[in-house]
Design an enzyme around this catalytic site. Structure first.
Site, PDB file in Angstrom:
ATOM      1  N   TYR A  22      40.604 -27.145  65.877  1.00  0.00           N
ATOM      2  CA  TYR A  22      41.654 -26.143  66.046  1.00  0.00           C
ATOM      3  C   TYR A  22      42.982 -26.818  66.338  1.00  0.00           C
ATOM      4  CZ  TYR A  22      44.360 -22.124  67.389  1.00  0.00           C
ATOM      5  OH  TYR A  22      45.343 -21.166  67.445  1.00  0.00           O
ATOM      6  N   TYR A  62      43.827 -19.303  58.098  1.00  0.00           N
ATOM      7  CA  TYR A  62      43.825 -19.421  59.561  1.00  0.00           C
ATOM      8  C   TYR A  62      42.620 -18.647  60.085  1.00  0.00           C
ATOM      9  CZ  TYR A  62      45.464 -19.229  64.394  1.00  0.00           C
ATOM     10  OH  TYR A  62      45.575 -19.353  65.752  1.00  0.00           O
TER      11      TYR A  62
END
Lengths: 296, 141
Positions: free
Chosen positions: A241, A191
């Site tokens: 994203y 992430y």
């Protein structure tokens, strides 16, 4: 993901769809959400996620000597992966280290390419039992370990901005459940809301000691052809994203062998992946989840 | 000129803090059970869960725990201040306070730098606790 496994194991569900979709780029809801998160910090001109991660990254510079020289290896390395991925927002937009150095500050010490993208789109995964998955069209990516740890406290009250973050315990838990050592991991999907998040996650997982990331990243470690590929779609920095769905979907796709020109293995002069380590992170290093996927 | 930046949203929890600021006092809750000085305010101690508190007035001296320099104004009220410094100050009494460093240029700020409170009366009823480099006289004292 742990909830999905729970409802599958208890027999409440047979297939679980985990999806994410957002018009974050063309709408204003992402910006509004980040502004609302600021609360009274806005009184002092402190807004959104970049400011919070800038505070964390600055503390890390002070504690273990990291900085833009480390982070640019991450930003540039991931951009190389994005340029093998036609779906990436940054496909066809290569970036050199000199480009990174020239990029404008957003909230110092973070430059524009240290920040993730804002994207219109979505991504989804389906979780089911291995027994059912074996009969499906695609080869399964098997969940071999999971871990979570949530230090929770807001960044202004945190004294672990420079680690260990939740990644330490979440990673250890996932590895223990899988019964493997870190050196058995072939690639990572981390992430990457900011470059520093990638560094502190890899550091807390144990890939290198505090402050040794810059050396570890030398020579293209995380890039195509590297010994530990990281964020092989371009990640949130250079692909898109979609919160935790960016890393986990890419990890599953790589295990399944569905990644075209960016496929780990001979195509990208990397190890064919047996095991991929995947992270998710929430708030300003406030929560962390880790999943290990393996080839069946 | 009118003040065009966001103001604190005062509620039952933080009212004592902002009233203190108006008097140029940094007021915190100190736990009667374990002595922990806490921020933000809460109805029980995050360390020992005790609900009894006493008021502690900070001397307003601490160190820069970390800081960030804004080069983008996310609110139009800050556009004229760019670049400006947001910091987390670790007060000597313990609490970490999110604030601004004033009285020096952003490139002069470093982690662990000693700082002292610099009160900024922004509107009639609101005073903000900002921080500036600790003056040498204070440092010697």
């Amino acid at each position: 993901m742990q909830h999905a496994v729970g409802v599958l194991e208890s027999g409440l569900c047979r297939y679980v769809l985990i999806s994410y979709g957002h018009n974050a780029l063309s709408g204003d809801s992402m910006r509004r959400m980040l502004m609302e998160l600021s609360g009274d910090d806005a009184v002092f001109g402190h807004f959104g996620a970049t400011g919070g991660y800038a505070l964390a990254a600055r503390r890390a510079m002070h504690e273990f000597g990291t900085g833009p020289e480390t982070w640019k290896k991450i930003a540039v390395g991931q951009r190389k992966w994005a340029n093998l991925n036609p779906a990436a927002m940054m496909f066809g937009k290569p970036m050199t280290e000199a480009d990174y150095d020239k990029a404008r500050w957003v909230v110092e010490p973070l430059r524009l390419p240290d920040n993730c993208l804002i994207t219109d789109g979505g991504r989804a995964i389906i979780v089911t039992s291995l027994e059912r998955a074996r009969d499906l069209k695609q080869p399964p990516a098997v969940i071999m370990g999971m871990g979570q740890d949530h230090p929770s406290t807001a960044v202004a009250q945190s004294d672990w901005m420079a680690g260990p973050t939740g990644a330490r315990k979440a990673g250890e838990t996932a590895l223990a459940m899988a019964g493997i050592r870190l050196d058995e991991v072939d690639a990572c999907e981390i992430y990457d809301c900011f470059t520093y998040t990638v560094e502190i996650t890899l550091q807390d997982y144990g890939f290198f000691k505090p402050g040794e990331g810059r050396d570890w990243l030398q020579g293209g470690t995380i890039e195509p052809g590297g010994s530990m590929p990281v964020n092989t779609s371009g990640g949130q920095l250079s692909e898109a994203y979609f919160m935790g769905l960016t890393p986990i979907a890419e990890g599953a796709m790589q295990i399944m062998g569905r990644c075209g020109k960016r496929q780990l293995g001979p195509e990208t002069r990397t190890k064919s992946p047996e095991i991929i380590m995947i992270s998710d992170n929430g708030g300003i290093l406030e929560s962390h989840s880790c999943i290990l996927l393996r080839r069946w | 000129m009118s003040y065009d930046k966001p103001l604190p949203r005062i509620n039952a929890d933080n009212q004592a803090f902002w009233e203190g600021c108006r008097m140029h006092e940094l007021r915190f809750q100190q736990c009667k059970g374990c002595g922990h000085v806490r921020w933000p305010p809460s109805d029980r101690c995050p360390r020992c869960h005790c609900t009894e508190t006493r008021r502690l007035i900070s001397k307003g001296i601490g160190r820069v725990y970390t800081f960030a320099v804004y080069h983008v104004a996310y609110h139009p009220g800050f556009a004229g201040d760019l670049p400006y410094t947001v910091a987390v100050v670790a007060l000597d009494e313990g609490p970490h306070l999110l604030t601004n460093i004033v009285g020096c240029r952003p490139e002069q700020v470093v982690c662990d730098m000693p700082v002292e409170v610099a009160w900024e009366d922004v509107v009639d009823r609101i005073t903000l606790p900002k921080f500036r480099p600790l003056s040498s006289a204070e440092g010697l004292g």
